[in-house]
Design a protein around this motif. Structure first.
Motif, PDB file in Angstrom:
ATOM      1  N   ARG A 172       2.245   6.587  -7.848  1.00 37.38           N
ATOM      2  CA  ARG A 172       0.104   6.335  -8.606  1.00 37.38           C
ATOM      3  C   ARG A 172       0.410   6.292  -9.638  1.00 37.38           C
ATOM      4  N   ASP A 228      -8.569  -1.189  -2.052  1.00 39.78           N
ATOM      5  CA  ASP A 228      -7.092  -0.584  -1.497  1.00 39.78           C
ATOM      6  C   ASP A 228      -7.496   0.780  -2.337  1.00 39.78           C
ATOM      7  N   LEU A 229      -7.475   0.596  -3.646  1.00 38.20           N
ATOM      8  CA  LEU A 229      -7.209   1.429  -5.125  1.00 38.20           C
ATOM      9  C   LEU A 229      -8.296   1.168  -6.078  1.00 38.20           C
ATOM     10  N   TYR A 240      -7.585   5.897  -3.172  1.00 40.12           N
ATOM     11  CA  TYR A 240      -7.310   4.996  -2.122  1.00 40.12           C
ATOM     12  C   TYR A 240      -7.599   4.760  -1.264  1.00 40.12           C
ATOM     13  N   GLU A 241      -7.664   3.575  -0.722  1.00 35.69           N
ATOM     14  CA  GLU A 241      -8.857   2.863   0.729  1.00 35.69           C
ATOM     15  C   GLU A 241     -10.289   3.301   0.498  1.00 35.69           C
ATOM     16  N   LEU A 290       0.257  -1.433  -0.102  1.00 34.57           N
ATOM     17  CA  LEU A 290       0.029  -0.061  -0.375  1.00 34.57           C
ATOM     18  C   LEU A 290       0.329   1.531  -0.007  1.00 34.57           C
ATOM     19  N   SER A 321       0.861   3.923  -3.307  1.00 32.99           N
ATOM     20  CA  SER A 321       0.299   5.482  -2.444  1.00 32.99           C
ATOM     21  C   SER A 321       1.594   6.349  -3.131  1.00 32.99           C
TER      22      SER A 321
END
Length: 98
Positions: free
Chosen positions: A48, A80-81, A69-70, A41, A45
């Motif tokens: 990108r 998560d994405l 995200y999240e 993660l 993050s």
């Protein structure tokens, strides 16, 4: 946690650098296995452009124009994405695992 998607335009030169960094992460690892919260993660993050490229694996997304995200889903759940193509109204929900 996020509840909205940000507009985003990935750039190929940055994506190429991030792909090389991902290769390094896979080669080096941080132990016997990469961990979702500790390794995966945070990497995506910070990367990108590469994260947006993952979303384009979905045939409905011709160009990634949004990323998040999240993203909260249904109260207690989150993915998560999220990578989206706002023009086509298509989105990929991506869950990373160890």
């Amino acid at each position: 946690m996020s509840s909205v998607l940000e507009d985003f335009q990935p750039a190929l030169p940055r994506c190429e650098r991030q792909l090389a960094a991902f290769r390094d992460l896979l080669d080096a690892g941080s132990g016997p296995e990469l961990e979702e919260r500790r390794d995966i993660l945070p990497f995506f993050s910070d990367s990108r452009d590469l994260a947006a490229l993952i979303g384009t694996l979905s045939p409905e997304i011709s160009k990634a124009t949004a990323i998040g995200y999240e993203l909260e889903l249904f109260g207690d759940f989150r993915c998560d994405l999220v990578v989206g193509d706002r023009r086509n109204r298509s989105y990929s929900l991506i869950e990373f695992e160890d």
